[in-house]
Scaffold this motif. Structure first.
Motif, PDB file in Angstrom:
ATOM      1  N   LYS A 114       0.817  -1.213   0.000  1.00  0.00           N
ATOM      2  CA  LYS A 114       0.000   0.000   0.000  1.00  0.00           C
ATOM      3  C   LYS A 114       0.854   1.269   0.000  1.00  0.00           C
ATOM      4  N   GLU A 115       2.184   1.087   0.003  1.00  0.00           N
ATOM      5  CA  GLU A 115       3.147   2.194  -0.006  1.00  0.00           C
ATOM      6  C   GLU A 115       2.943   3.149   1.170  1.00  0.00           C
ATOM      7  N   LYS A 116       2.694   2.571   2.356  1.00  0.00           N
ATOM      8  CA  LYS A 116       2.559   3.382   3.554  1.00  0.00           C
ATOM      9  C   LYS A 116       3.880   4.078   3.862  1.00  0.00           C
ATOM     10  N   LYS A 117       3.820   5.324   4.240  1.00  0.00           N
ATOM     11  CA  LYS A 117       5.044   6.089   4.496  1.00  0.00           C
ATOM     12  C   LYS A 117       5.720   5.662   5.792  1.00  0.00           C
ATOM     13  N   GLU A 118       4.954   5.318   6.804  1.00  0.00           N
ATOM     14  CA  GLU A 118       5.502   4.771   8.038  1.00  0.00           C
ATOM     15  C   GLU A 118       4.755   3.486   8.368  1.00  0.00           C
ATOM     16  N   ILE A 119       5.520   2.456   8.729  1.00  0.00           N
ATOM     17  CA  ILE A 119       4.946   1.152   9.023  1.00  0.00           C
ATOM     18  C   ILE A 119       5.307   0.785  10.453  1.00  0.00           C
ATOM     19  N   LEU A 120       4.374   1.005  11.360  1.00  0.00           N
ATOM     20  CA  LEU A 120       4.576   0.710  12.776  1.00  0.00           C
ATOM     21  C   LEU A 120       4.074  -0.701  13.046  1.00  0.00           C
ATOM     22  N   VAL A 121       4.948  -1.555  13.577  1.00  0.00           N
ATOM     23  CA  VAL A 121       4.576  -2.954  13.773  1.00  0.00           C
ATOM     24  C   VAL A 121       5.172  -3.477  15.075  1.00  0.00           C
ATOM     25  N   GLY A 122       4.361  -4.218  15.816  1.00  0.00           N
ATOM     26  CA  GLY A 122       4.822  -4.768  17.086  1.00  0.00           C
ATOM     27  C   GLY A 122       3.648  -5.040  18.000  1.00  0.00           C
ATOM     28  N   GLY A 123       3.931  -5.159  19.296  1.00  0.00           N
ATOM     29  CA  GLY A 123       2.892  -5.407  20.284  1.00  0.00           C
ATOM     30  C   GLY A 123       2.505  -4.140  21.027  1.00  0.00           C
ATOM     31  N   SER A 124       2.161  -4.299  22.290  1.00  0.00           N
ATOM     32  CA  SER A 124       1.683  -3.172  23.093  1.00  0.00           C
ATOM     33  C   SER A 124       2.750  -2.100  23.279  1.00  0.00           C
ATOM     34  N   GLU A 125       4.025  -2.469  23.099  1.00  0.00           N
ATOM     35  CA  GLU A 125       5.100  -1.490  23.307  1.00  0.00           C
ATOM     36  C   GLU A 125       5.053  -0.333  22.308  1.00  0.00           C
ATOM     37  N   VAL A 126       4.430  -0.527  21.150  1.00  0.00           N
ATOM     38  CA  VAL A 126       4.400   0.546  20.148  1.00  0.00           C
ATOM     39  C   VAL A 126       3.551   1.729  20.597  1.00  0.00           C
ATOM     40  N   ILE A 127       2.762   1.536  21.664  1.00  0.00           N
ATOM     41  CA  ILE A 127       1.974   2.649  22.182  1.00  0.00           C
ATOM     42  C   ILE A 127       2.878   3.782  22.681  1.00  0.00           C
ATOM     43  N   MET A 128       4.142   3.439  22.982  1.00  0.00           N
ATOM     44  CA  MET A 128       5.089   4.465  23.435  1.00  0.00           C
ATOM     45  C   MET A 128       5.291   5.551  22.379  1.00  0.00           C
ATOM     46  N   VAL A 129       5.189   5.189  21.113  1.00  0.00           N
ATOM     47  CA  VAL A 129       5.318   6.174  20.041  1.00  0.00           C
ATOM     48  C   VAL A 129       4.222   7.216  20.159  1.00  0.00           C
ATOM     49  N   HIS A 130       3.000   6.765  20.443  1.00  0.00           N
ATOM     50  CA  HIS A 130       1.862   7.679  20.556  1.00  0.00           C
ATOM     51  C   HIS A 130       1.924   8.474  21.864  1.00  0.00           C
ATOM     52  N   ILE A 131       2.397   7.830  22.936  1.00  0.00           N
ATOM     53  CA  ILE A 131       2.553   8.535  24.211  1.00  0.00           C
ATOM     54  C   ILE A 131       3.573   9.660  24.064  1.00  0.00           C
ATOM     55  N   ARG A 132       4.682   9.365  23.385  1.00  0.00           N
ATOM     56  CA  ARG A 132       5.711  10.398  23.168  1.00  0.00           C
ATOM     57  C   ARG A 132       5.148  11.585  22.397  1.00  0.00           C
ATOM     58  N   ARG A 133       4.280  11.316  21.450  1.00  0.00           N
ATOM     59  CA  ARG A 133       3.730  12.383  20.605  1.00  0.00           C
ATOM     60  C   ARG A 133       2.659  13.198  21.318  1.00  0.00           C
ATOM     61  N   PHE A 134       1.750  12.512  22.013  1.00  0.00           N
ATOM     62  CA  PHE A 134       0.576  13.200  22.544  1.00  0.00           C
ATOM     63  C   PHE A 134       0.656  13.492  24.044  1.00  0.00           C
ATOM     64  N   LEU A 135       1.462  12.698  24.771  1.00  0.00           N
ATOM     65  CA  LEU A 135       1.580  12.880  26.216  1.00  0.00           C
ATOM     66  C   LEU A 135       3.064  12.896  26.600  1.00  0.00           C
ATOM     67  N   PRO A 136       3.805  13.914  26.160  1.00  0.00           N
ATOM     68  CA  PRO A 136       5.257  13.922  26.383  1.00  0.00           C
ATOM     69  C   PRO A 136       5.677  13.840  27.841  1.00  0.00           C
TER      70      PRO A 136
END
Length: 264
Positions: free
Chosen positions: A229-251
């Motif tokens: 699908k030519e996704k620009k970012e491909i985030l893959v993994g388990g529950s640990e990937v939520i840290m990416v969203h926490i860093r962005r929205f809840l620094p």
């Protein structure tokens, strides 16, 4: 990206995610250029891929050696191989604290993860543009999105890849070059076993978190689906990937968690 009939160059194909992606793609009537440092391990990957009916070329080289990269690129040129996609999974991780790590170790990590990766990209990109387009994917990490204990230069090298490949994407949209940055979390591979410590020696241990991670095979299915699908970012993994969203929205929460997380 339609994989069918394409020629795809995969680095890090001797093990882990790179090997799993090669096998996942091998049923698409593709030609796979399989690269890594260990030729015998690449042959094992090749056997599994050939069973699915694809064609393969084994091309071992060392991402940490500029001359080795040049020789690999020259082989592609001399054999008139048209690269439709370059998927880069080769790299090295780290297990050491900043205060105890000599700069030589930091340089080694950057030489492989950053300079080796962009050197190969620079060899492939001009011909890809000349051919009317193609796809480039590079493997970062969730710590390519934020700092993490015990991974200082590994994290920095992966963050550098984001800047480089986002710039490459912006420059080459007009050239029909699709660019994807793959961002794995904890995937059960030997990346922690092969990581280097403060002495530049192999860590030689499987991290507990890594051992409980998503399988490389499941990870590969997610990656290939999103590459298609030519996704620009491909985030893959388990529950640990939520840290990416926490860093962005809840620094503030991220800073609290990062200083207390167990690095292994």
């Amino acid at each position: 990206m339609d994989f069918w009939g394409k020629t795809i160059w995969i680095t890090g194909a001797s093990s882990g995610i790179g090997k799993a992606v090669a096998i996942e793609l091998s049923s698409n009537n593709v030609t796979l250029i399989l690269s890594g440092r260990k030729e015998e391990a690449l042959k094992d990957t090749e056997k599994l891929c050939i069973k699915n009916g694809c064609q393969t070329v084994i091309l071992p080289f060392d991402l940490g050696n500029e001359e080795s990269i040049e020789e690999a690129a020259q082989f592609i040129k001399e054999n008139n191989i048209k690269i439709d996609a370059l998927y880069q999974f080769g790299g090295i991780s780290q297990r050491s604290f900043v205060a105890e790590t000599p700069i030589s170790v930091d340089r080694k990590i950057f030489e492989v993860n950053y300079f080796g990766t962009i050197a190969l990209t620079k060899k492939v990109l001009p011909q890809m543009i000349k051919n009317g387009g193609g796809q480039i994917a590079v493997t970062s990490s969730i710590v390519g999105k934020f700092g993490f204990p015990y991974r200082s230069s590994y994290s920095a090298s992966k963050q550098a890849l984001h800047g480089f490949f986002e710039s490459l994407r912006a420059e080459n949209a007009k050239n029909n070059i699709a660019v994807s940055v793959i961002i794995p979390g904890r995937i059960k591979t030997n990346i922690s076993v092969n990581a280097i410590n403060k002495d530049g020696k192999t860590h030689a241990q499987m991290d507990a978190g890594q051992d409980k991670g998503m399988s490389a095979e499941k990870c590969a299915k997610v990656i290939c689906k999103k590459l298609k699908k030519e996704k620009k970012e491909i985030l893959v993994g388990g529950s640990e990937v939520i840290m990416v969203h926490i860093r962005r929205f809840l620094p503030r929460l991220y800073y609290y968690m990062a200083s207390r997380v167990k690095p292994l």
